[in-house]
Write an enzyme that holds these catalytic residues in place. Structure first.
Site: not given
Ligand code: PLP
Length: 383
Positions: A51, A103, A175, A200
């Site tokens: 992690r 988005y 972003d 994406k």
């Protein structure tokens, strides 16, 4: 690879070297949760638990940081998890300026999750400099923007927004999912944090969900890394491997996405069925000059309005044979969608109307197939 290597070289090599144990050219998938310690608290390398860090992920984090011109990178299990890590830096009472066209999932995370925790949010059209300047409050800690925006492809002047944020002591997070690091470098324009949905264009093959945060600021990086480890929304090593494979071709893919989208946008503009075509590369785009200044290509996304509303748009989408009706974007294959009933259905109707997300709007994610076949597909679907 030296530090001055250019983008294409960094895309292929940054963060990676042949595996010292075996010479394997590709960074291995370190599918391990934990790491042997020769003595309690002593590590063989820098790793103790996956992690906190995993070698495949570390290679991807270094690679993406290099592509964005950043010193630090952090990867997450999705773009939303990356955004969440930034929002976790805020406290009740803090204020965020959010660009009005984002988005759908961004809108939902900010408005439906974080405003319950006492974070105040102003939605602002950040293409309007005066409106942006007027939106700051003493408690403004963060400005969050996308450019080009989703789905209306508005282009926001990153350097101008960075100047406003610096003067007010707020962080600017950009972003960069739609532009990709190939076309736009927000950190060099003054942004504090770059965010990606690597699902994406970074992934580019519609086979991985992932996210990333990149920064040049050591203190911001430490804060983000603390939350990354504390919350634990990290990607697995196989997903990191797939993304490392993808970034090796990102410059070639994005170049072809831009070429194809440019040609398709010019074709659609001539078509009477599409009275409105939005593409940052068109002279008619309201922020074409800003796009030319801060981007070195105009991307693979086109938004267009069909004259017959939802019924015509639905019929057109159903008749396409190469374009697939699907959410998401940025893959090698062409996708198309109806924002009003798909990606942006979670945006309240009045906000959709204000932004121009009409029922007849369609969003093209132009792939890298042969452009004549793509145009032919659109013609047969309209015919
Ligand atoms: C898809 C997307 C996100 C969310 O990313 P996920 O990987 O789906 O969580 C954020 N921003 C933009 C611009 C996106 O397109």
């Amino acid at each position: 690879m030296n530090d001055n290597a250019r983008f294409a070289t960094r895309a292929i090599h940054a963060g990676q070297q042949p595996d010292p144990a075996t010479g394997a050219i590709m960074t291995p998938v370190y599918q391990t949760a934990t790491y042997a310690q020769p003595s309690p608290g002593k590590f063989i390398g820098e790793f103790d638990y996956s992690r906190s860090a995993n070698p495949t992920r570390t290679a991807l984090e270094a690679n993406l940081a290099s592509l964005e011109g950043g010193r630090h990178g952090l990867c997450f299990g999705s773009g939303c998890a990356a955004m969440d890590c930034v929002l976790h830096q805020l406290s009740p009472g803090d204020h965020i300026i959010l660009c009005d066209d984002v988005y759908g999932g961004t809108n939902r995370l900010f408005h439906r999750v974080y405003d319950r925790h006492g974070i105040k949010i102003s939605l602002v059209d950040l293409t309007d400099h005066d409106a942006a300047a007027a939106a700051f409050r003493p408690e403004t800690r963060l400005m969050w923007l996308e450019t080009p925006t989703n789905p209306m492809l508005k282009v926001i002047d990153i350097a101008a927004m960075a100047e406003l944020c610096r003067a007010k002591g707020a962080w600017l997070a950009v972003d960069n999912t739609f532009a990709t690091p190939v076309l736009q470098a927000p950190l060099s324009l003054g942004a504090d944090i770059v965010c990606h949905s690597s699902t994406k264009y970074i992934g580019g093959h519609s086979d991985v969900v992932g996210g990333a945060l990149l920064t040049n600021d050591d203190a911001i990086h430490e804060k983000l890394k603390f939350v990354q480890n504390s919350v634990g929304a990290v990607p697995g090593p196989m997903d990191c491997f797939l993304l490392l494979r993808s970034t090796k071709t990102i410059h070639v893919r994005v170049d072809r996405h831009c070429q194809n989208a440019g040609k398709l946008a010019e074709h659609l503009v001539e078509h009477p069925k599409f009275p409105r075509v939005v593409y940052p590369g068109l002279d008619s785009h309201p922020q074409h000059a800003v796009a030319k200044k801060q981007m070195c290509g105009f991307g693979g996304m086109i938004t267009a309005e069909m004259d017959g509303g939802l019924d015509d748009a639905r019929r057109f989408l159903e008749r396409l044979k190469i374009f697939t009706i699907a959410e998401s974007l940025g893959g090698v294959e062409s996708l198309i969608e109806s924002p009003a009933i798909m990606t942006h259905a979670s945006v309240p109707a009045d906000q959709r109307a204000k932004l121009g997300i009409t029922d007849g709007l369609v969003r093209f994610s132009v792939g890298i197939e042969d452009i004549d076949d793509l145009i032919g597909d659109i013609e047969q679907a309209l015919g």
